[in-house]
Design a protein around this motif. Structure first.
Motif, PDB file in Angstrom:
ATOM      1  N   MET A 139      -7.627   2.453  12.937  1.00 59.80           N
ATOM      2  CA  MET A 139      -9.224   2.647  12.447  1.00 59.80           C
ATOM      3  C   MET A 139      -9.036   3.728  11.259  1.00 59.80           C
ATOM      4  O   MET A 139     -10.404   3.702  10.658  1.00 59.80           O
ATOM      5  CB  MET A 139     -10.000   2.895  14.025  1.00 59.80           C
ATOM      6  CG  MET A 139     -10.247   1.334  14.607  1.00 59.80           C
ATOM      7  SD  MET A 139     -11.584   0.744  13.147  1.00 59.80           S
ATOM      8  CE  MET A 139     -11.220  -1.193  14.467  1.00 59.80           C
ATOM      9  N   THR A 140      -8.424   4.334  11.531  1.00 63.47           N
ATOM     10  CA  THR A 140      -8.205   5.516  10.004  1.00 63.47           C
ATOM     11  C   THR A 140      -8.847   4.565   8.733  1.00 63.47           C
ATOM     12  O   THR A 140      -9.615   5.036   8.188  1.00 63.47           O
ATOM     13  CB  THR A 140      -6.733   6.632   9.838  1.00 63.47           C
ATOM     14  OG1 THR A 140      -6.296   5.344  10.256  1.00 63.47           O
ATOM     15  CG2 THR A 140      -6.991   7.150  11.248  1.00 63.47           C
ATOM     16  N   CYS A 141      -8.152   3.865   8.861  1.00 59.41           N
ATOM     17  CA  CYS A 141      -9.050   3.164   7.779  1.00 59.41           C
ATOM     18  C   CYS A 141      -9.106   2.200   7.153  1.00 59.41           C
ATOM     19  O   CYS A 141     -10.453   1.176   7.059  1.00 59.41           O
ATOM     20  CB  CYS A 141      -7.198   2.085   6.990  1.00 59.41           C
ATOM     21  SG  CYS A 141      -5.871   3.729   6.192  1.00 59.41           S
ATOM     22  N   THR A 162      -5.607   4.204  15.249  1.00 58.75           N
ATOM     23  CA  THR A 162      -4.569   4.729  13.963  1.00 58.75           C
ATOM     24  C   THR A 162      -4.923   3.576  12.690  1.00 58.75           C
ATOM     25  O   THR A 162      -5.016   3.964  11.907  1.00 58.75           O
ATOM     26  CB  THR A 162      -3.251   4.651  14.252  1.00 58.75           C
ATOM     27  OG1 THR A 162      -2.723   5.597  15.137  1.00 58.75           O
ATOM     28  CG2 THR A 162      -2.585   4.993  12.886  1.00 58.75           C
ATOM     29  N   SER A 178     -11.858   1.602   9.477  1.00 57.44           N
ATOM     30  CA  SER A 178     -13.337   2.221  10.345  1.00 57.44           C
ATOM     31  C   SER A 178     -14.409   1.790   8.819  1.00 57.44           C
ATOM     32  O   SER A 178     -15.430   1.611   8.623  1.00 57.44           O
ATOM     33  CB  SER A 178     -13.387   3.303  10.655  1.00 57.44           C
ATOM     34  OG  SER A 178     -13.063   4.147   9.494  1.00 57.44           O
ATOM     35  N   GLN A 179     -13.546   1.602   7.640  1.00 59.51           N
ATOM     36  CA  GLN A 179     -14.292   1.495   6.171  1.00 59.51           C
ATOM     37  C   GLN A 179     -13.349   0.563   5.071  1.00 59.51           C
ATOM     38  O   GLN A 179     -14.566  -0.200   5.007  1.00 59.51           O
ATOM     39  CB  GLN A 179     -14.000   2.720   5.712  1.00 59.51           C
ATOM     40  CG  GLN A 179     -14.362   3.897   6.564  1.00 59.51           C
ATOM     41  CD  GLN A 179     -15.762   3.965   6.756  1.00 59.51           C
ATOM     42  OE1 GLN A 179     -17.308   3.747   4.939  1.00 59.51           O
ATOM     43  NE2 GLN A 179     -16.798   4.628   7.478  1.00 59.51           N
ATOM     44  N   ILE A 180     -12.493  -0.520   5.930  1.00 54.86           N
ATOM     45  CA  ILE A 180     -12.118  -1.735   4.971  1.00 54.86           C
ATOM     46  C   ILE A 180     -12.158  -2.729   5.690  1.00 54.86           C
ATOM     47  O   ILE A 180     -11.950  -2.526   7.028  1.00 54.86           O
ATOM     48  CB  ILE A 180     -10.350  -0.831   4.357  1.00 54.86           C
ATOM     49  CG1 ILE A 180     -10.933   0.051   3.321  1.00 54.86           C
ATOM     50  CG2 ILE A 180      -9.923  -2.037   4.245  1.00 54.86           C
ATOM     51  CD1 ILE A 180      -9.373   0.430   2.636  1.00 54.86           C
ATOM     52  N   TYR A 219       3.078   6.614   8.912  1.00 52.64           N
ATOM     53  CA  TYR A 219       2.110   7.003   9.721  1.00 52.64           C
ATOM     54  C   TYR A 219       1.967   6.075  10.829  1.00 52.64           C
ATOM     55  O   TYR A 219       1.045   6.722  11.533  1.00 52.64           O
ATOM     56  CB  TYR A 219       1.396   6.434   8.610  1.00 52.64           C
ATOM     57  CG  TYR A 219      -0.619   6.504   8.518  1.00 52.64           C
ATOM     58  CD1 TYR A 219      -0.462   7.233   7.477  1.00 52.64           C
ATOM     59  CD2 TYR A 219      -1.087   5.466   8.675  1.00 52.64           C
ATOM     60  CE1 TYR A 219      -2.053   7.652   7.658  1.00 52.64           C
ATOM     61  CE2 TYR A 219      -2.145   5.444   9.001  1.00 52.64           C
ATOM     62  CZ  TYR A 219      -2.846   7.110   7.959  1.00 52.64           C
ATOM     63  OH  TYR A 219      -4.173   6.786   8.351  1.00 52.64           O
ATOM     64  N   LEU A 257       1.023  -1.236  -0.240  1.00 49.69           N
ATOM     65  CA  LEU A 257       0.161   0.198  -0.055  1.00 49.69           C
ATOM     66  C   LEU A 257       0.778   1.585   0.366  1.00 49.69           C
ATOM     67  O   LEU A 257       0.108   2.137  -0.765  1.00 49.69           O
ATOM     68  CB  LEU A 257      -0.859  -0.229   1.153  1.00 49.69           C
ATOM     69  CG  LEU A 257      -1.888  -1.449   1.731  1.00 49.69           C
ATOM     70  CD1 LEU A 257      -2.986  -1.331   2.804  1.00 49.69           C
ATOM     71  CD2 LEU A 257      -3.205  -1.097   0.338  1.00 49.69           C
ATOM     72  N   ILE A 311       2.501   2.917   2.220  1.00 47.27           N
ATOM     73  CA  ILE A 311       2.330   4.227   4.063  1.00 47.27           C
ATOM     74  C   ILE A 311       3.714   3.663   4.627  1.00 47.27           C
ATOM     75  O   ILE A 311       4.393   2.434   4.228  1.00 47.27           O
ATOM     76  CB  ILE A 311       1.471   3.175   4.364  1.00 47.27           C
ATOM     77  CG1 ILE A 311       0.028   2.422   4.655  1.00 47.27           C
ATOM     78  CG2 ILE A 311       0.913   4.041   6.524  1.00 47.27           C
ATOM     79  CD1 ILE A 311      -0.706   1.566   4.792  1.00 47.27           C
ATOM     80  N   ASP A 312       3.662   4.987   4.757  1.00 47.21           N
ATOM     81  CA  ASP A 312       5.132   5.323   5.271  1.00 47.21           C
ATOM     82  C   ASP A 312       5.299   5.323   6.528  1.00 47.21           C
ATOM     83  O   ASP A 312       4.281   4.889   6.690  1.00 47.21           O
ATOM     84  CB  ASP A 312       4.789   7.346   5.164  1.00 47.21           C
ATOM     85  CG  ASP A 312       6.418   7.346   5.184  1.00 47.21           C
ATOM     86  OD1 ASP A 312       7.402   8.299   4.651  1.00 47.21           O
ATOM     87  OD2 ASP A 312       7.439   7.981   6.645  1.00 47.21           O
ATOM     88  N   LEU A 334     -10.985  -1.268  20.375  1.00 48.05           N
ATOM     89  CA  LEU A 334     -11.500   0.244  20.069  1.00 48.05           C
ATOM     90  C   LEU A 334     -12.659   0.012  20.450  1.00 48.05           C
ATOM     91  O   LEU A 334     -12.854   1.285  21.755  1.00 48.05           O
ATOM     92  CB  LEU A 334     -11.894   0.187  18.953  1.00 48.05           C
ATOM     93  CG  LEU A 334     -12.721   1.630  18.455  1.00 48.05           C
ATOM     94  CD1 LEU A 334     -10.936   2.949  18.804  1.00 48.05           C
ATOM     95  CD2 LEU A 334     -12.843   1.898  16.875  1.00 48.05           C
TER      96      LEU A 334
END
Lengths: 219, 190
Positions: free
Chosen positions: A88-90, A86, A92-94, A68, A62, A64-65, A108
């Motif tokens: 969940m930033t992604c 952190t 929460s949707q994926i 992050y 992906l 990602i640094d 969480l």
């Protein structure tokens, strides 16, 4: 007076005489091998985690640094571990229903941190600091290896004192431009020995005496 | 024979005994986030004591820390934008934002390609016109399905990112006439 030694004593004496040095050397060698074996150093041994987090997927796949998730690596001794939020930033949707991520969602909702098992663990009598290494131009890959190819994280180096000192004696072999510290696939374009010396000057690397002094790491 | 025997046992005891060095490897010093039974939540990294403010963190500059003054979103920047700050902004944008918003702010980042809801393009007229304070709020508090980034991006860096977003927006709609004459040669030929 009866015979003190049995007839076989001479042979026994010779065997022991010749055998002892071999046994001693053998023991030392075996201990040495054990000390540097994956069993003792855990190098290359994947560590079980509560969530099978994959750097291969997130970093190589992906793009990602590191920062992050490992946010404080530039500014403090501790690299920092991602909070559940952190992830969940992604997530929460994926992959919101994926069973593999169940414990992340649980973490969480219960407001309980995920309990990652440490992969790298220096002895408590050693002082280590990420920020100075990052600031002066040592790439993550020099110490953690090709972490973007690890589906489960393992240790790429022994982290023994000899390993630290090997680099502290020749920092120019590992130095890279500050912009490439987080790039795991960077290769020196030209001759590293020449380039390393220039970089060492630019970064103002301290003298070898200073950074190999015992009090640098044992304070 | 007995002597050799007990000698061997002693040697073995020394060798094996010296392998146990756990006490000094794990002394009472705690690493960040290490588990420790002393605290109720077993976490050695402690949260701030409620209702306290660390020295030097009064944060009473509303422009800089809130992006709004008396409930009104601010326009402009708390301090003049320097080239160094723009470069910092590019760096931070590429770490924290580009995975979703894409390297140019188009909204086509890698995570969006893997199924994350698509964010609006940062080049939308609405966002070009939006006050800087709005962008500051989005980073600080999140927006819709986008999580807040306040825990990882310092206020200073938020302003740097906003400045860089303005650069991206400017670059999208500029023409060759916007380039200073002395820099034109660098664009047209080697």
């Amino acid at each position: 007076m009866p015979q003190l030694f049995s007839p076989g004593a001479n042979t026994l004496f010779r065997t022991v005489l010749i055998g002892t040095p071999f046994l001693l050397i053998g023991t030392v060698f075996a201990l040495y091998r054990i000390a540097y074996s994956p069993y003792a150093t855990q190098v290359g041994v994947p560590v079980d985690q509560p969530v099978p987090f994959s750097h291969q997927h997130h970093v190589a796949g992906l793009g990602i640094d590191c920062r992050y998730c490992h946010t404080s690596v530039e500014t403090s001794a501790f690299a920092g571990m991602p909070a559940t939020a952190t992830c969940m930033t992604c997530h929460s949707q994926i992959w919101t229903q994926a069973p593999i991520l169940a414990s992340v969602r649980e973490s969480l909702s219960l407001n309980q941190p995920i309990r990652w098992t440490r992969v790298h663990q220096l002895a408590d009598y050693v002082y280590f600091d990420h920020s100075i290494h990052v600031r002066k131009g040592i790439g993550c890959v020099s110490c953690h290896g090709q972490i973007d190819q690890m589906p489960i994280t393992w240790k790429a180096n022994t982290l023994q004192m000899g390993w630290c000192l090997e680099c502290h004696k020749h920092p120019d072999r590992a130095l890279r431009p500050p912009s490439e510290v987080f790039n795991l696939n960077w290769k020196p374009a030209g001759d590293q020995t020449l380039q390393g010396r220039t970089l060492a000057k630019q970064a103002g690397i301290k003298s070898i005496q200073e950074i190999t002094d015992c009090t640098t790491c044992h304070r | 024979m007995k002597r050799i025997g007990s000698g061997c046992v002693l040697l073995l005891a020394i060798v094996l005994g010296s392998g146990c060095r756990e006490e000094m490897r794990n002394d009472s010093r705690l690493k960040p986030l290490q588990e420790d039974a002393f605290f109720a939540d077993r976490n050695s990294s402690r949260p701030l004591v409620p209702n306290t403010v660390p020295r030097g963190h009064a944060n009473n500059d509303d422009f800089f820390y809130q992006g709004e003054i008396n409930g009104k979103l601010v326009r402009g920047f708390p301090s003049p934008v320097t080239r160094q700050e723009l470069e910092r902004g590019r760096d931070r944008f590429n770490i924290y934002c580009s995975v979703c918003h894409g390297p140019t702010g188009e909204g086509d980042g890698m995570i969006v390609q893997r199924g994350f809801p698509q964010p609006p393009s940062l080049h939308d007229q609405r966002l070009r016109d939006a006050p800087e304070g709005h962008l500051f709020h989005v980073i600080t508090r999140g927006y819709g399905v986008m999580y807040p980034y306040a825990d990882r991006v310092t206020p200073q860096d938020r302003w740097a990112i906003i400045a860089y977003i303005r650069v991206l927006q400017l670059a999208r709609n500029s023409t060759i006439n916007d380039v200073p004459p002395d820099q034109k040669a660098r664009l047209t030929g080697p």
